[in-house]
Scaffold this motif. Structure first.
Motif, short mmCIF file in Angstrom:
data_model
loop_
_atom_site.label_atom_id
_atom_site.label_comp_id
_atom_site.label_asym_id
_atom_site.label_seq_id
_atom_site.Cartn_x
_atom_site.Cartn_y
_atom_site.Cartn_z
N GLU A 164 -51.69 60.38 -4.80
CA GLU A 164 -52.87 59.53 -4.85
C GLU A 164 -53.97 60.14 -3.99
O GLU A 164 -53.88 61.28 -3.55
CB GLU A 164 -52.54 58.11 -4.37
CG GLU A 164 -51.95 58.05 -2.97
CD GLU A 164 -51.61 56.63 -2.54
OE1 GLU A 164 -52.52 55.78 -2.55
OE2 GLU A 164 -50.45 56.38 -2.20
N LYS A 165 -55.02 59.35 -3.71
CA LYS A 165 -56.15 59.82 -2.93
C LYS A 165 -55.71 60.28 -1.55
O LYS A 165 -54.91 59.63 -0.88
CB LYS A 165 -57.17 58.67 -2.80
CG LYS A 165 -58.35 58.98 -1.90
CD LYS A 165 -59.19 57.74 -1.66
CE LYS A 165 -60.25 57.99 -0.59
NZ LYS A 165 -61.01 56.77 -0.26
N ILE A 166 -56.26 61.42 -1.12
CA ILE A 166 -56.04 61.89 0.25
C ILE A 166 -56.90 61.04 1.17
O ILE A 166 -58.12 60.96 1.00
CB ILE A 166 -56.42 63.38 0.38
CG1 ILE A 166 -55.51 64.24 -0.52
CG2 ILE A 166 -56.32 63.84 1.82
CD1 ILE A 166 -55.95 65.68 -0.63
N SER A 167 -56.27 60.40 2.14
CA SER A 167 -57.02 59.47 2.99
C SER A 167 -56.42 59.40 4.39
O SER A 167 -55.24 59.71 4.60
CB SER A 167 -57.03 58.07 2.38
OG SER A 167 -55.72 57.51 2.43
N SER A 168 -57.24 58.97 5.34
CA SER A 168 -56.77 58.74 6.70
C SER A 168 -55.72 57.64 6.72
O SER A 168 -54.78 57.68 7.52
CB SER A 168 -57.94 58.37 7.62
OG SER A 168 -58.90 59.40 7.64
#
Length: 316
Positions: A164-168
């Motif tokens: 999925e989205k790369i996120s903090s």
């Protein structure tokens, strides 16, 4: 690298105004692969336009100022570490904007006037979900609409891996689970925590496994309790080691909730009290557990040490 701290209302001297910038803007906690795509695009635009590259970040975290969060904020990359990473990426300038209640009240138009036009920014790059201005009213469409031809705008689409989205947020979830490899894949490097070596109770030395007791920098995100294979940077050199994060249940009063971070450095025998260090978290070896005595604890530590040695040997 030039680091400029800005506060609204701020004043700019002629030297600062003489430079033109291609600016990447965002909070960038972690400076992970998604952030790096934004920063890389801004740097490439700087080369194309023959102007200086710059990153704008904010401190402290907006939620500290705006409220709504009861828990303490812990950063994947505290500010000084973030700045060091940006320098390593080759960024020429960093603008650190002091996030205050007055700053939070700026309209999107005011933000653009004071922090884009007045800084002589000629191109703005940000992620698709970047927002700015009071209540986050401004977005990257707003940034384009209000440009008036004074600056260009690049919007970086969602950066994702095969999950999925790369996120903090995902990185924090990995750290809470002790999944250091998962975090490293999104960061593009091992997760690192800066700190200082402080005096401990020297109990590890008495059982044959001396440890460096690390006090992390304030606001650092600490992975879940357990035992890890780590690397420790001390005096500008990296050493392999084993780290225990926890409450030392074999020795401690169960009511004592003071978290300790202790690193047994492999093949190392120096006094490093007071030294600034960085822990590089490589692999979670096991959960923290309570032992029925010193001998069983020593036997397990020896197993942990050998597992860490094998892990690092397999890397080389």
């Amino acid at each position: 690298m030039n680091v400029v701290h800005l506060k609204y209302p701020h004043e700019l001297n002629p030297l600062q105004q003489s430079s033109a910038y291609s600016l990447a803007v965002g909070f960038f906690d972690g400076v992970h692969k998604g952030h790096q795509a934004v920063i890389k695009a801004a740097m490439e635009k700087a080369q194309e336009l023959n102007i200086e590259s710059a990153v704008m970040t904010f401190d402290p975290h907006p939620s500290i100022v705006l409220g709504g969060r009861k828990e303490q904020i812990f950063y994947i990359t505290p500010l000084q570490q973030k700045i060091a990473i940006l320098e390593g990426l080759g960024v020429e300038n960093v603008f650190v904007v002091n996030f205050t209640s007055d700053f939070a009240k700026l309209s999107p138009e005011e933000f653009i006037q004071y922090f884009i036009r007045d800084l002589n920014v000629k191109h703005v790059t940000a992620g698709f979900d970047f927002s700015f201005g009071k209540f986050g009213q401004g977005n990257m469409d707003t940034m384009k609409e209000l440009s008036n031809g004074d600056y260009g705008v690049t919007v970086i689409d969602k950066q994702a891996d095969d999950v999925e989205k790369i996120s903090s947020t995902r990185i924090r979830e990995y750290l809470k689970a002790g999944d250091m490899e998962g975090a490293a894949k999104l960061l593009g490097r091992a997760f690192k925590v800066p700190g200082i070596v402080i005096q401990g109770d020297k109990r590890g030395r008495t059982i044959g496994f001396p440890t460096a007791n690390i006090q992390p920098h304030e606001g650092s995100f600490i992975p879940r309790t357990g035992v890890y294979a780590v690397r420790l940077k001390v005096q500008n050199k990296w050493y392999n080691g084993v780290c225990n994060v926890g409450y030392r249940p074999t020795f401690k009063n169960p009511d004592d909730k003071q978290l300790s971070i202790e690193v047994h450095i492999l093949d190392f025998n120096k006094n490093i009290y007071g030294e600034d260090v960085t822990i590089g978290w490589e692999k979670h070896l096991r959960n923290e557990q309570k032992f029925d005595g010193i001998e069983s604890l020593k036997a397990q530590i020896e197993k942990d040490k050998n597992e860490a040695i094998e892990y690092f040997q397999n890397l080389s």
